[in-house]
Scaffold this active site. Structure first.
Site, PDB file in Angstrom:
ATOM      1  N   ASP A 131      33.425  55.261  79.356  1.00  0.00           N
ATOM      2  CA  ASP A 131      33.580  56.427  80.424  1.00  0.00           C
ATOM      3  C   ASP A 131      34.751  56.262  81.226  1.00  0.00           C
ATOM      4  O   ASP A 131      35.092  55.106  81.611  1.00  0.00           O
ATOM      5  CB  ASP A 131      32.195  56.780  81.216  1.00  0.00           C
ATOM      6  CG  ASP A 131      32.554  57.880  82.160  1.00  0.00           C
ATOM      7  OD1 ASP A 131      32.313  59.019  81.662  1.00  0.00           O
ATOM      8  OD2 ASP A 131      32.829  57.773  83.327  1.00  0.00           O
ATOM      9  N   ASP A 175      27.817  56.118  84.664  1.00  0.00           N
ATOM     10  CA  ASP A 175      27.857  57.065  83.787  1.00  0.00           C
ATOM     11  C   ASP A 175      27.968  56.161  82.491  1.00  0.00           C
ATOM     12  O   ASP A 175      27.113  56.626  81.272  1.00  0.00           O
ATOM     13  CB  ASP A 175      29.000  58.099  83.816  1.00  0.00           C
ATOM     14  CG  ASP A 175      28.651  59.120  84.808  1.00  0.00           C
ATOM     15  OD1 ASP A 175      27.678  58.949  85.473  1.00  0.00           O
ATOM     16  OD2 ASP A 175      29.491  59.947  84.966  1.00  0.00           O
ATOM     17  N   HIS A 195      29.183  60.188  88.173  1.00  0.00           N
ATOM     18  CA  HIS A 195      30.781  59.889  88.385  1.00  0.00           C
ATOM     19  C   HIS A 195      31.324  58.794  88.793  1.00  0.00           C
ATOM     20  O   HIS A 195      32.302  59.069  89.179  1.00  0.00           O
ATOM     21  CB  HIS A 195      31.136  61.491  89.087  1.00  0.00           C
ATOM     22  CG  HIS A 195      30.447  62.701  88.701  1.00  0.00           C
ATOM     23  ND1 HIS A 195      30.685  63.177  87.382  1.00  0.00           N
ATOM     24  CD2 HIS A 195      29.767  63.578  89.347  1.00  0.00           C
ATOM     25  CE1 HIS A 195      30.088  64.367  87.185  1.00  0.00           C
ATOM     26  NE2 HIS A 195      29.516  64.632  88.293  1.00  0.00           N
ATOM     27  N   GLU A 197      37.150  58.196  84.687  1.00  0.00           N
ATOM     28  CA  GLU A 197      37.173  58.885  85.830  1.00  0.00           C
ATOM     29  C   GLU A 197      38.812  59.018  86.256  1.00  0.00           C
ATOM     30  O   GLU A 197      39.241  57.853  86.122  1.00  0.00           O
ATOM     31  CB  GLU A 197      36.417  58.475  86.921  1.00  0.00           C
ATOM     32  CG  GLU A 197      34.902  58.098  86.866  1.00  0.00           C
ATOM     33  CD  GLU A 197      34.067  59.496  86.287  1.00  0.00           C
ATOM     34  OE1 GLU A 197      34.746  60.623  86.904  1.00  0.00           O
ATOM     35  OE2 GLU A 197      33.076  59.441  85.887  1.00  0.00           O
TER      36      GLU A 197
END
EC number: 3.1.13.-
Length: 223
Positions: free
Chosen positions: A34, A197, A192, A36
């Protein structure tokens, strides 16, 4: 292009009996990722956090989240960062405890851990698992290209998308709702964060794969 082109690239495999993980996913090791970011454009927008969770397999053929690597990342020079993206993720770039590292440091450490897992599982290459995986794979590939990294253990375009898998298994495509349907605890206040996540996506992926096995699918791992 067919992924058969990459079948001969033996990143982590070795001789001897085939490991059940390698047999289960055709020589590929699932690694949940994941990211961000500072926006939606992988070419121009900053990579701000990245996490990767390797997947293991027990003696009965059930998969489980194994080890998580997590880094807060310094934006590359000239990177775009949208204010709306920071508001959405809650990332504070000037936080004194952020302790971000360069893209090169983050990816080098993650790739080292992934290669170790490849070797342990007799797999030739990692395949990215993500929730809406094309987004994560796009940012990973963009960072690899920026750094001109020659040894990327991940398949460059194939991935497992848990939004699709969860839609099939639970009728849900949103990560939080899919986790709830799968009886996985999910705290929206922690969402987030790349680490959170990634670890929840790993639980979801393993749950779906294991549920399929329990229903009678993929009993013969040597096929």
């Amino acid at each position: 292009m067919s992924d058969d082109h990459f079948d001969d690239e033996q990143e982590g495999s070795s001789g001897g009996p085939r490991h059940p993980m390698a047999a289960r996913f055709r020589g590929y090791l699932p690694v949940v990722v994941d990211v961000e970011t500072g926006g939606f454009n992988s070419a121009t927008d900053a990579l701000l956090e990245i996490a990767a969770t390797t997947i293991g397999m027990d003696e009965k053929g059930f998969v489980f989240p194994e080890h998580t690597y997590f880094f807060r990342v310094e934006p590359f020079e000239g990177a775009n960062i949208e204010a709306a993206a920071l508001e959405f993720t809650g990332i504070k770039l000037d936080h004194p405890l952020r302790m971000a590292v360069s893209e090169e440091t983050a990816l080098t450490d993650i790739f080292r851990g992934v290669r170790k897992a490849l070797k342990a599982n007799g797999c030739k290459r990692a395949i990215l698992v993500g929730h809406n995986s094309s987004f994560d794979l796009g940012f990973l590939n963009a960072a690899v290209a920026r750094l001109d990294m020659k040894r990327n253990p991940f398949h460059p375009f194939s991935s497992f998308d848990t939004a699709t898998l969860a839609g099939l298994a639970y009728g849900q495509t949103v990560l939080a709702k899919a986790c709830q349907s799968a009886d996985i605890d999910f705290d929206g206040r922690e969402a987030h964060s790349a680490r959170y996540d990634t670890e929840k996506t790993a639980e979801l992926f393993c749950g779906i794969v294991n549920r399929w096995k329990q229903m009678g699918g993929w009993q013969d791992f040597d096929d």
